[in-house]
Design a protein around this motif. Structure first.
Motif, PDB file in Angstrom:
ATOM      1  N   GLN A 190       0.916  -1.400   0.398  1.00 13.79           N
ATOM      2  CA  GLN A 190       0.408   0.173  -0.152  1.00 13.79           C
ATOM      3  C   GLN A 190       1.057   1.008   0.258  1.00 13.79           C
ATOM      4  O   GLN A 190       2.172   1.692   0.905  1.00 13.79           O
ATOM      5  N   SER A 191       0.868   2.057  -0.706  1.00 15.91           N
ATOM      6  CA  SER A 191       1.173   3.429  -1.314  1.00 15.91           C
ATOM      7  C   SER A 191       0.834   4.665   0.046  1.00 15.91           C
ATOM      8  O   SER A 191      -0.375   5.487  -1.289  1.00 15.91           O
ATOM      9  N   TYR A 192       1.695   5.104   0.490  1.00 13.67           N
ATOM     10  CA  TYR A 192       0.743   5.432   1.517  1.00 13.67           C
ATOM     11  C   TYR A 192      -0.669   5.400   1.876  1.00 13.67           C
ATOM     12  O   TYR A 192      -1.287   4.246   2.235  1.00 13.67           O
ATOM     13  N   ASP A 193      -1.942   6.286   1.352  1.00 17.78           N
ATOM     14  CA  ASP A 193      -3.598   5.825   1.750  1.00 17.78           C
ATOM     15  C   ASP A 193      -3.682   5.534   0.194  1.00 17.78           C
ATOM     16  O   ASP A 193      -5.227   5.237   0.715  1.00 17.78           O
ATOM     17  N   GLY A 194      -3.283   5.170  -0.393  1.00 19.24           N
ATOM     18  CA  GLY A 194      -4.071   4.746  -1.373  1.00 19.24           C
ATOM     19  C   GLY A 194      -4.361   2.787  -1.173  1.00 19.24           C
ATOM     20  O   GLY A 194      -4.431   2.739  -0.378  1.00 19.24           O
ATOM     21  N   PRO A 195      -5.105   2.660  -2.197  1.00 20.61           N
ATOM     22  CA  PRO A 195      -5.648   1.211  -2.796  1.00 20.61           C
ATOM     23  C   PRO A 195      -4.163  -0.116  -2.809  1.00 20.61           C
ATOM     24  O   PRO A 195      -2.942   0.383  -2.632  1.00 20.61           O
ATOM     25  N   VAL A 196      -4.452  -0.733  -1.971  1.00 25.28           N
ATOM     26  CA  VAL A 196      -3.740  -2.279  -1.757  1.00 25.28           C
ATOM     27  C   VAL A 196      -3.334  -2.085  -3.488  1.00 25.28           C
ATOM     28  O   VAL A 196      -4.779  -2.825  -4.014  1.00 25.28           O
ATOM     29  N   MET A 197      -2.298  -2.827  -3.736  1.00 22.23           N
ATOM     30  CA  MET A 197      -1.591  -3.262  -5.035  1.00 22.23           C
ATOM     31  C   MET A 197      -1.017  -4.562  -4.552  1.00 22.23           C
ATOM     32  O   MET A 197      -0.227  -4.591  -4.050  1.00 22.23           O
ATOM     33  N   LYS A 198      -1.270  -5.183  -6.387  1.00 25.59           N
ATOM     34  CA  LYS A 198      -0.179  -6.495  -6.007  1.00 25.59           C
ATOM     35  C   LYS A 198       0.862  -6.514  -6.925  1.00 25.59           C
ATOM     36  O   LYS A 198       0.853  -5.413  -7.359  1.00 25.59           O
ATOM     37  N   LEU A 199       2.153  -7.067  -6.323  1.00 31.77           N
ATOM     38  CA  LEU A 199       3.505  -6.004  -6.875  1.00 31.77           C
ATOM     39  C   LEU A 199       4.019  -7.536  -6.631  1.00 31.77           C
ATOM     40  O   LEU A 199       4.545  -8.491  -5.581  1.00 31.77           O
ATOM     41  N   TYR A 200       4.179  -8.011  -8.201  1.00 29.43           N
ATOM     42  CA  TYR A 200       4.471  -9.575  -7.947  1.00 29.43           C
ATOM     43  C   TYR A 200       6.467  -8.821  -8.564  1.00 29.43           C
ATOM     44  O   TYR A 200       6.438  -7.943  -9.573  1.00 29.43           O
ATOM     45  N   LEU A 201       7.414  -9.496  -7.758  1.00 25.62           N
ATOM     46  CA  LEU A 201       8.577  -9.801  -8.174  1.00 25.62           C
ATOM     47  C   LEU A 201       9.177 -10.934  -8.810  1.00 25.62           C
ATOM     48  O   LEU A 201       9.139 -12.159  -8.173  1.00 25.62           O
ATOM     49  N   TRP A 202       9.582 -10.690 -10.232  1.00 24.23           N
ATOM     50  CA  TRP A 202      10.091 -12.090 -10.379  1.00 24.23           C
ATOM     51  C   TRP A 202      11.671 -12.191 -10.318  1.00 24.23           C
ATOM     52  O   TRP A 202      12.461 -11.150 -10.615  1.00 24.23           O
ATOM     53  N   ASP A 203      11.997 -13.472 -10.645  1.00 26.80           N
ATOM     54  CA  ASP A 203      14.001 -13.901 -10.627  1.00 26.80           C
ATOM     55  C   ASP A 203      14.624 -13.258 -10.052  1.00 26.80           C
ATOM     56  O   ASP A 203      14.102 -13.128  -8.762  1.00 26.80           O
ATOM     57  N   GLN A 204      15.718 -12.432 -10.474  1.00 29.43           N
ATOM     58  CA  GLN A 204      16.421 -11.590  -9.251  1.00 29.43           C
ATOM     59  C   GLN A 204      15.800 -10.549  -8.527  1.00 29.43           C
ATOM     60  O   GLN A 204      16.378 -10.767  -7.312  1.00 29.43           O
ATOM     61  N   ALA A 205      15.116  -9.748  -8.225  1.00 30.35           N
ATOM     62  CA  ALA A 205      14.261  -9.457  -8.094  1.00 30.35           C
ATOM     63  C   ALA A 205      13.871 -10.218  -6.541  1.00 30.35           C
ATOM     64  O   ALA A 205      13.678  -9.072  -5.538  1.00 30.35           O
ATOM     65  N   ALA A 206      12.831 -10.938  -7.255  1.00 30.37           N
ATOM     66  CA  ALA A 206      12.470 -11.679  -6.076  1.00 30.37           C
ATOM     67  C   ALA A 206      13.615 -12.306  -4.942  1.00 30.37           C
ATOM     68  O   ALA A 206      13.882 -12.657  -3.899  1.00 30.37           O
ATOM     69  N   LYS A 207      14.510 -12.854  -6.098  1.00 35.59           N
ATOM     70  CA  LYS A 207      16.089 -12.679  -4.783  1.00 35.59           C
ATOM     71  C   LYS A 207      16.384 -11.504  -4.320  1.00 35.59           C
ATOM     72  O   LYS A 207      17.051 -12.665  -3.063  1.00 35.59           O
ATOM     73  N   ASP A 208      16.310 -10.650  -4.768  1.00 36.88           N
ATOM     74  CA  ASP A 208      16.765  -9.958  -4.332  1.00 36.88           C
ATOM     75  C   ASP A 208      16.317  -9.755  -2.364  1.00 36.88           C
ATOM     76  O   ASP A 208      16.637  -9.543  -2.209  1.00 36.88           O
ATOM     77  N   PHE A 209      14.375  -9.850  -2.265  1.00 36.35           N
ATOM     78  CA  PHE A 209      14.094  -9.811  -2.066  1.00 36.35           C
ATOM     79  C   PHE A 209      13.793 -10.414  -0.416  1.00 36.35           C
ATOM     80  O   PHE A 209      14.076  -9.989   0.582  1.00 36.35           O
TER      81      PHE A 209
END
Length: 504
Positions: A190-209
């Motif tokens: 959720q970014s500030y008071d906005g709606p909740v968003m689905k964020l998919y982290l793929w491959d290298q981003a998933a490993k970094d996460f």
């Protein structure tokens, strides 16, 4: 430092080298020098041909201007050994190429391309300060406005609500082996008071996460991901990382520090959410489900799909004989039925649904496979009851015949239902286009939840927009499913049905 007569590129007294700022870079060859900080670089691949396009870079100069850089494959080996993110460099001679129109990571209209005579070297002891980084943030509304346009890639910062179906009560348990197989992590942010968003982290981003979240003693809260793409899935916004994406948390960079401070002043935004609400099954069309399969994520997933039953797949066996204990398909032994899962012999066989039906919606048609309880929910009768009634009505004559589709299933033709569909590994491997149905819901029933199910990312998913504390989230195709490898091969269904009848 002096200025050239046209008032653009400054000239230094340092070896009389001509220094050009990013704002002055134009298309065409340049025999001049650029000085910059290398923010980040990544490989660009052609997803269809599986070939390396080149090395892309994000550069920032002394005035804070950002430009994209590019090194062709033939020149990567020459320059890559010198490159280190965060370091300062000077580049003599380059070619200004027009920036691409899709998936841009900077506002500049030109890309700095390394040419045959380009010379890259480390900038030593620079008296000029260069910014460490530069971000381009979008809000939910801005992401939604640019959805599916394949335009510029912007950054997102917010606080994490759910990670792979787990609320952040403590550090989420991340199975890195499973994540490596699935190739992605799903974060609800959720970014500030906005709606909740689905964020998919793929491959290298998933490993970094995974690496970052495990490096914290406590549970990190703030997440910043750069250069995300936007997709509309089931009518709802979804964000997905790209090969250029980077991952930051809590105190990594100034924007996450600032956001963490804002979150401290707005504690209501950090309230825990209901994971079951956030991770409810997504409603997709049949066409969208097939698109998910084509992405090849190899992540088993659960979706909801509203479709109309067009027919039953005649000529196919609509049930199988299962172990009465675990419902795995029984195998035929020398003198009795056996269960490979339980390891037992001489088991009692029980008919279970494995019925193929042809369905359609406004986008596509498909063959759905009704397994177990899903068949009962549609027909209103258990498979064992229907098989038993058939043999009671036909006696020994029925043993030599295939049990036809029961009227209880045939009578559903023309009905519209909400099907809970499971995408299995067989779909990704191309062994089957048939989709497994695990549950059937009335059209007026709210979606069920699936806390362990995957989610659609076409690149990369959904129904209503969720906000703040309110969320805590027709063909006779042969069918292969993952339900205990329930296959017809080598099994005499009629014989086992006859034994079942004699036990009743």
């Amino acid at each position: 430092m002096a200025m050239k007569p046209h008032g653009k590129s400054p000239v230094t007294s340092d070896h009389d080298e001509k220094i050009m700022l990013f704002r002055d870079v134009t298309p065409g060859p340049h025999e001049t020098q650029l000085r910059f900080r290398l923010i980040h670089f990544w490989e660009a691949w052609n997803p269809l041909k599986k070939t390396l396009i080149g090395l892309e870079m994000l550069l920032i100069d002394e005035q804070g201007s950002v430009i994209q850089g590019f090194i062709p494959p033939s020149r990567i080996e020459r320059h890559l050994p010198k490159m280190k993110p965060g370091s300062l460099y000077k580049l003599n001679n380059f070619y200004g190429s027009s920036n691409k129109t899709v998936y841009r990571v900077s506002d500049h209209a030109v890309t700095v391309s390394f040419s045959w005579n380009s010379e890259l070297s480390v900038l030593e002891d620079s008296p000029i300060l260069f910014d460490e980084d530069r971000f381009r943030f979008h809000s939910f509304e801005e992401f939604q406005a640019s959805c599916d346009r394949k335009g510029d890639l912007y950054d997102v910062v917010g606080h994490m609500k759910v990670v792979n179906g787990q609320c952040l009560i403590g550090t989420p348990v991340l199975d890195e082996v499973e994540i490596a197989r699935a190739r992605h992590v799903l974060v609800h942010v959720q970014s500030y008071d906005g709606p909740v968003m689905k964020l998919y982290l793929w491959d290298q981003a998933a490993k970094d996460f995974c690496k970052k979240i495990k490096s914290y003693e406590g549970t990190p809260t703030v997440l910043l991901v750069t250069t995300v793409n936007t997709k509309s899935l089931g009518g709802t916004l979804a964000l997905t990382s790209m090969s250029s994406s980077r991952v930051f948390m809590d105190y990594d960079v100034q924007p996450t520090i600032d956001y963490f401070s804002w979150l401290g002043s707005n504690p209501q935004s950090a309230e825990l959410v209901n994971a079951e609400v956030v991770t409810k099954r997504e409603t997709l069309t049949i066409g969208e489900i097939f698109s998910y399969i084509k992405q090849g994520s190899n992540k088993e997933a659960f979706f909801e799909c509203t479709a109309t039953i067009n027919d039953v797949v005649h000529g196919s066996t609509w049930y199988y004989i299962s172990c009465s204990g675990c419902h795995t398909k029984a195998t035929k032994g020398p003198t009795s039925l056996m269960c490979s899962k339980c390891g037992k012999v001489n088991i009692s066989g029980v008919p279970q649904y494995r019925a193929q039906i042809s369905v359609y919606d406004n986008s596509e048609q498909a063959v759905f496979v009704l397994l177990g309880d899903a068949g009962f929910e549609l027909a209103g009768k258990h498979a064992a009851e229907l098989v038993s009634r058939y043999f009671e009505a036909n006696g020994d004559k029925g043993v030599t015949q295939e049990v036809p589709f029961p009227e209880a299933l045939i009578s559903t033709i023309g009905q519209k239902h909400n099907f809970c569909v499971k995408v299995t590994k067989h779909n990704f491997e191309g062994k089957s286009r048939s989709l497994t149905v695990t549950k059937i819901l009335p059209l007026d029933t709210p979606p069920v939840t699936e806390t362990s199910g995957g989610n659609y990312n076409p690149a990369t998913s959904e129904g209503t927009i969720e906000t703040g504390a309110n969320v805590c989230e027709a063909s006779k195709t042969s069918v292969d499913t993952a339900e205990g490898t329930k296959r017809n091969d080598g099994i005499d269904e009629m014989g086992k049905a006859k034994r079942l009848k004699r036990r009743v």
